[in-house]
Design an enzyme around this catalytic site. Structure first.
Site, PDB file in Angstrom:
ATOM      1  N   ARG A   1       0.854  -1.186   0.000  1.00 23.78           N
ATOM      2  CA  ARG A   1       0.000   0.000   0.000  1.00 23.78           C
ATOM      3  C   ARG A   1       0.890   1.235   0.000  1.00 23.78           C
ATOM      4  NH1 ARG A   1      -4.461  -0.665   4.714  1.00 23.78           N
ATOM      5  NH2 ARG A   1      -3.795   1.441   5.174  1.00 23.78           N
TER       6      ARG A   1
ATOM      7  N   ARG B   1       1.245   8.422   9.794  1.00 24.27           N
ATOM      8  CA  ARG B   1      -0.025   7.844  10.255  1.00 24.27           C
ATOM      9  C   ARG B   1      -0.011   7.626  11.765  1.00 24.27           C
ATOM     10  NH1 ARG B   1       0.104   2.907   6.667  1.00 24.27           N
ATOM     11  NH2 ARG B   1      -1.647   2.109   7.860  1.00 24.27           N
TER      12      ARG B   1
HETATM   13  P1  ADP Z   1      -4.831   2.163   9.076  1.00 24.88           P
HETATM   14  O1  ADP Z   1      -5.812   2.035  10.184  1.00 24.88           O
HETATM   15  O2  ADP Z   1      -3.902   0.990   9.028  1.00 24.88           O
HETATM   16  O3  ADP Z   1      -4.116   3.474   9.024  1.00 24.88           O
HETATM   17  P2  ADP Z   1      -7.018   2.316   7.153  1.00 24.88           P
HETATM   18  O4  ADP Z   1      -7.147   1.405   5.993  1.00 24.88           O
HETATM   19  O5  ADP Z   1      -8.019   2.201   8.252  1.00 24.88           O
HETATM   20  O6  ADP Z   1      -5.546   2.079   7.675  1.00 24.88           O
HETATM   21  O7  ADP Z   1      -7.036   3.851   6.669  1.00 24.88           O
HETATM   22  C1  ADP Z   1      -6.269   4.294   5.604  1.00 24.88           C
HETATM   23  C2  ADP Z   1      -6.489   5.792   5.366  1.00 24.88           C
HETATM   24  O8  ADP Z   1      -7.883   6.043   5.023  1.00 24.88           O
HETATM   25  C3  ADP Z   1      -6.240   6.720   6.547  1.00 24.88           C
HETATM   26  O9  ADP Z   1      -4.878   7.055   6.692  1.00 24.88           O
HETATM   27  C4  ADP Z   1      -7.112   7.928   6.154  1.00 24.88           C
HETATM   28  O10 ADP Z   1      -6.517   8.687   5.148  1.00 24.88           O
HETATM   29  C5  ADP Z   1      -8.333   7.280   5.566  1.00 24.88           C
HETATM   30  N1  ADP Z   1      -9.379   7.010   6.575  1.00 24.88           N
HETATM   31  C6  ADP Z   1      -9.871   5.783   6.900  1.00 24.88           C
HETATM   32  N2  ADP Z   1     -10.802   5.881   7.865  1.00 24.88           N
HETATM   33  C7  ADP Z   1     -10.891   7.201   8.187  1.00 24.88           C
HETATM   34  C8  ADP Z   1     -11.653   7.949   9.110  1.00 24.88           C
HETATM   35  N3  ADP Z   1     -12.528   7.366   9.938  1.00 24.88           N
HETATM   36  N4  ADP Z   1     -11.469   9.298   9.162  1.00 24.88           N
HETATM   37  C9  ADP Z   1     -10.621   9.914   8.354  1.00 24.88           C
HETATM   38  N5  ADP Z   1      -9.849   9.267   7.452  1.00 24.88           N
HETATM   39  C10 ADP Z   1      -9.986   7.927   7.344  1.00 24.88           C
END
Ligand code: ADP
Length: 216
Positions: free
Chosen positions: A157, A168
């Site tokens: 990714r 992050r």
């Molecule tokens: P991880 O929890 O491993 O960082 P995710 O797949 O949950 O990965 O999220 C990837 C990206 O998607 C985040 O870094 C953000 O940019 C976006 N994202 C996901 N869920 C949210 C949320 N609830 N609010 C804001 N951004 C989100």
């Protein structure tokens, strides 16, 4: 049953959510997956956030979640993974569920040392087609670089590259970790040691659900 799987990036929310969704026959809703799919189908607005490890604006996220909650498959419950990530999102969720006469039963806060998390994210590989997740250190694909399920190529990714991983984790600490206190106050948060193998984490969580949720 309404669950939130909470925790920092790389702690194992997605893997656990898939296992729970299969056991309890309720949908796994990952806002991250929803946004990555939207990007794949041409929504380039989201790239600036998702690929850089920044949060998508609350308004956008909340709209997506509201739509998901109204789907028929959420009638008997759901598992949120990656949502809520801000207090604004948590309040929106509470109001939306209240209107649907529902509430969150349990928030499972997955905890693992930062070292473990960084290692896991660096070794994660995703199928470019079906989205299956592998890990070069633990859940290895049978053939190098190829998805066991559909035979497509595996890739890292964009947001799993080291610099973005650091970002992050910072965003998690700065904006998302405040939700631990928010849900602790509501007495629905349980800490789960997530540095163990997926099956061990799953077994521990099933026990916690049995002890805490009446209508599991
Ligand atoms: P991880 O929890 O491993 O960082 P995710 O797949 O949950 O990965 O999220 C990837 C990206 O998607 C985040 O870094 C953000 O940019 C976006 N994202 C996901 N869920 C949210 C949320 N609830 N609010 C804001 N951004 C989100």
């Amino acid at each position: 049953m309404q669950l939130i799987i909470f925790g920092s990036p790389g702690v194992g929310k997605g893997t656990l959510s898939d296992m729970l969704a299969e056991k309890y026959k309720i949908p796994h809703i990952s806002t991250g997956d929803i946004f990555r799919n939207e990007i794949k189908s041409g929504n380039s607005e989201l790239i600036q956030y998702v690929e850089k490890g920044l949060l998508v604006p609350d308004m956008v996220v909340n709209k997506v979640v509201e739509k998901a909650l109204k789907q028929e498959n959420c009638r008997n419950g759901f598992i949120f993974d990656g949502y809520p990530r801000t207090i604004d999102q948590a309040e929106f969720l509470e109001n939306t569920l209240w209107k649907l006469r529902k509430s969150i039963d349990l928030v499972l806060n997955l905890v693992a040392p930062e070292e473990t998390i960084i290692k896991r994210l660096g070794a994660r590989r995703n199928c470019s087609k079906c989205g299956a997740v592998f890990n070069l250190a633990t859940i290895k694909p049978k053939k190098n670089g190829i998805c066991d399920n559909c035979g497509s190529a595996l890739a890292q990714r964009k947001d799993d590259e080291p610099e973005t991983v650091r970002k992050r984790i910072l965003v998690y600490r700065r904006e998302t970790s405040a939700l631990i206190g928010y849900y602790k106050n509501k007495k629905i948060l349980v800490d789960i040691n997530s540095s163990k193998k997926p099956k061990e984490v799953f077994d521990a969580v099933v026990k916690v659900i049995k002890a805490n949720v009446k209508k599991e």
